[in-house]
Design a protein around this motif. Sequence first.
Motif, PDB file in Angstrom:
ATOM      1  N   THR A   1       0.840  -1.204   0.000  1.00 21.31           N
ATOM      2  CA  THR A   1       0.000   0.000   0.000  1.00 21.31           C
ATOM      3  C   THR A   1       0.873   1.251   0.000  1.00 21.31           C
ATOM      4  O   THR A   1       0.657   2.174  -0.800  1.00 21.31           O
ATOM      5  CB  THR A   1      -0.946   0.000   1.214  1.00 21.31           C
ATOM      6  OG1 THR A   1      -1.738  -1.187   1.187  1.00 21.31           O
ATOM      7  CG2 THR A   1      -1.846   1.217   1.217  1.00 21.31           C
TER       8      THR A   1
ATOM      9  N   ALA B   1      -1.300  -4.749  -3.872  1.00 24.20           N
ATOM     10  CA  ALA B   1      -2.131  -4.154  -2.827  1.00 24.20           C
ATOM     11  C   ALA B   1      -3.610  -4.357  -3.129  1.00 24.20           C
ATOM     12  O   ALA B   1      -4.408  -4.659  -2.239  1.00 24.20           O
ATOM     13  CB  ALA B   1      -1.812  -2.660  -2.675  1.00 24.20           C
TER      14      ALA B   1
ATOM     15  N   ALA C   1      -3.046  -0.821   7.405  1.00 22.03           N
ATOM     16  CA  ALA C   1      -2.754  -2.256   7.336  1.00 22.03           C
ATOM     17  C   ALA C   1      -2.961  -2.910   8.695  1.00 22.03           C
ATOM     18  O   ALA C   1      -3.538  -4.004   8.793  1.00 22.03           O
ATOM     19  CB  ALA C   1      -1.323  -2.479   6.849  1.00 22.03           C
TER      20      ALA C   1
ATOM     21  N   TRP D   1      -6.015  -6.163  -0.521  1.00 19.13           N
ATOM     22  CA  TRP D   1      -7.183  -5.460   0.024  1.00 19.13           C
ATOM     23  C   TRP D   1      -8.487  -6.083  -0.471  1.00 19.13           C
ATOM     24  O   TRP D   1      -9.489  -6.077   0.233  1.00 19.13           O
ATOM     25  CB  TRP D   1      -7.156  -3.972  -0.354  1.00 19.13           C
ATOM     26  CG  TRP D   1      -6.214  -3.163   0.465  1.00 19.13           C
ATOM     27  CD1 TRP D   1      -5.005  -2.687   0.073  1.00 19.13           C
ATOM     28  CD2 TRP D   1      -6.384  -2.729   1.816  1.00 19.13           C
ATOM     29  NE1 TRP D   1      -4.404  -1.984   1.095  1.00 19.13           N
ATOM     30  CE2 TRP D   1      -5.235  -1.982   2.170  1.00 19.13           C
ATOM     31  CE3 TRP D   1      -7.391  -2.879   2.765  1.00 19.13           C
ATOM     32  CZ2 TRP D   1      -5.065  -1.409   3.421  1.00 19.13           C
ATOM     33  CZ3 TRP D   1      -7.221  -2.305   4.015  1.00 19.13           C
ATOM     34  CH2 TRP D   1      -6.073  -1.586   4.332  1.00 19.13           C
TER      35      TRP D   1
ATOM     36  N   THR E   1       2.705   1.727  -3.288  1.00 18.36           N
ATOM     37  CA  THR E   1       1.787   2.141  -4.351  1.00 18.36           C
ATOM     38  C   THR E   1       1.673   3.659  -4.373  1.00 18.36           C
ATOM     39  O   THR E   1       1.831   4.303  -5.420  1.00 18.36           O
ATOM     40  CB  THR E   1       0.391   1.517  -4.144  1.00 18.36           C
ATOM     41  OG1 THR E   1       0.510   0.104  -4.234  1.00 18.36           O
ATOM     42  CG2 THR E   1      -0.603   2.018  -5.167  1.00 18.36           C
TER      43      THR E   1
ATOM     44  N   SER F   1      -0.288   4.291   5.901  1.00 22.94           N
ATOM     45  CA  SER F   1      -0.387   2.933   5.352  1.00 22.94           C
ATOM     46  C   SER F   1      -0.209   1.885   6.438  1.00 22.94           C
ATOM     47  O   SER F   1      -0.889   0.857   6.440  1.00 22.94           O
ATOM     48  CB  SER F   1       0.668   2.720   4.263  1.00 22.94           C
ATOM     49  OG  SER F   1       0.454   3.574   3.186  1.00 22.94           O
TER      50      SER F   1
END
Length: 176
Positions: free
Chosen positions: A37, A89, A169, A93, A40, A165
């Motif tokens: 994440t 990611a 997470a 997710w 990204t 992030s």
Amino acid sequence: MSDDRIVMKMITANRNPIPSSFNGDLSLYGINLFLMTAMTFLGLMLACRQASRIWAQRNYDHPLDPVSLYRCITFLAALAVFLRCGAEALLLWGWSPTDVEVTKRVVMAKRWIDPLAVWCGILWMTIVMLGEPGIEHQLRKAPLPVDMWSRWPTLVRALGVLVLSMVMAFAAVILR
């Protein structure tokens, strides 16, 4: 057996809320979720930054100038990171054994995005290999010290992305 049925079997065979490749290890899943994440968004930030610099300097810099090659290399590397980490990611997710249709779409999106990331990497490495002698020659002409310490404040936004992030997470792992 068709690809579609194989993917459905893979998803439904394991009712674990995380992909079976993690072997039930929530901490490993959380670390991957956090890093994919974060990278990204950091890849996207750097790609956008380089794209805006390329666009802003398009009237001044020749496409084969060392600075243009540097910007293009950085843009393609950042874009490759964004696409590859973004695809992973998205999978992490979007994984849901209770909603097989969504998970199938996420897996298919990842299959389409990964080759694009690889092509960005191929282009980036090609430009490095072709432009390296000229870039190194220019860098050795007038060696100037680079003051990186004055640029540390620019990393504050990146640090914010990392922290956010990590929190996301951690919350996702706890709530699964």
